[in-house]
Write an enzyme that holds these catalytic residues in place. Structure first.
Site, short mmCIF file in Angstrom:
data_model
loop_
_atom_site.label_atom_id
_atom_site.label_comp_id
_atom_site.label_asym_id
_atom_site.label_seq_id
_atom_site.Cartn_x
_atom_site.Cartn_y
_atom_site.Cartn_z
N ASP A 104 125.49 157.07 45.96
CA ASP A 104 124.92 158.32 47.06
C ASP A 104 126.09 159.42 47.19
O ASP A 104 127.14 158.70 47.28
CB ASP A 104 124.58 157.59 48.16
N1 URA Z 1 123.44 151.15 47.51
C1 URA Z 1 123.36 152.40 48.52
O1 URA Z 1 122.55 152.31 49.27
N2 URA Z 1 123.99 153.35 48.07
C2 URA Z 1 124.99 153.39 47.15
O2 URA Z 1 125.68 154.46 46.80
C3 URA Z 1 125.20 152.24 46.56
C4 URA Z 1 124.39 151.09 46.60
#
Ligand code: URA
Length: 238
Positions: A104
């Protein structure tokens, strides 16, 4: 066999037009012979190519480990945000690498970048069970019941039952907790959604391990390095 202008273009020696001019000027030598025609086909794996007297190091693939900073997106292009590719030097960008899976925008840590499609496919297929380990800070205390929920497989907001995951508690107080989460899938916002299903929120998320590799702590956020031969082999052997 590939065209010389394509080979040199991909290696960052300029556009097709620029390579054409270099050839015309006699700057390009293949196996000891000046090549004036940039459309000449050569075998990049075996030919000794020199530009201005310097040996060209040919390679098809590039493998990079990035310590992803917050605020950049795991994509090759974005209309609004800076991407992980924007963080790379042009000498790597010419290989057109892409991120292996996604983190993310606000997640930091381990992210592989490569243009090796076969390896990418292997690493992101859930059936290959590649462990990804995340360090997470949670807004509430985490307990044994949560560990058990992870072990059984958490059902997230869209009704999907996640594969079993491992939750380890580093510390837990009324003000929040620090944990390690190991999962093998990579659903959109997965770790955050797993905690939301337990009525808790992830306030900080960092990926620290990916299969046999750990985040290289000598890399500052935003820095990257090439993988070693051994690391590439270890990933290929998964
Ligand atoms: N899980 C998440 O919620 N975000 C990420 O970036 C990776 C795994």
């Amino acid at each position: 066999m590939e065209r010389l202008d394509k080979i040199l273009g991909n290696l960052g020696y300029g556009s097709r037009k620029e390579v054409k001019v270099s050839c015309k000027n006699g700057e390009v030598v293949v196996d000891g012979e000046v090549i004036k025609d940039s459309s000449t086909k050569v075998d990049p794996e075996t030919a000794v190519i020199e530009v201005n007297g310097e040996r060209v190091m040919y390679r098809k693939y590039v493998y990079l480990l990035l310590n992803k900073p917050a605020g950049v997106v795991s994509a090759t292009f974005d209309n609004y945000d800076e991407t992980v590719i924007d963080l790379l030097d042009p000498e790597y960008q010419v290989f057109e690498p892409f991120p292996v899976g996604r983190l993310d925008k606000d997640t930091v840590g381990f992210l592989l970048l490569t243009n090796d499609g076969a390896l990418n496919h292997k690493l992101i297929a859930p059936k290959n069970h590649v462990d990804k380990v995340y360090y997470a800070e949670i807004d509430k205390p985490v307990n044994e019941k949560d560990i058990e929920s992870f072990r059984k497989g958490i059902v997230i907001d869209d009704g999907y039952k996640c594969m079993p995951g491992k939750l380890e508690i580093i510390s837990s107080t009324e003000d929040g907790s620090e944990v390690l989460v190991t999962i093998q899938e990579g659903k959109f916002h997965q770790v955050k959604r797993m905690f939301e299903a337990l009525d808790k929120s992830v306030v900080y998320l960092k990926r620290v391990k990916f299969g046999p590799m750990e985040l290289d702590e000598t890399l500052e956020e935003g820095e990257y390095r090439e993988l070693t031969k051994e690391e590439i082999e270890a990933l290929n052997n998964l």
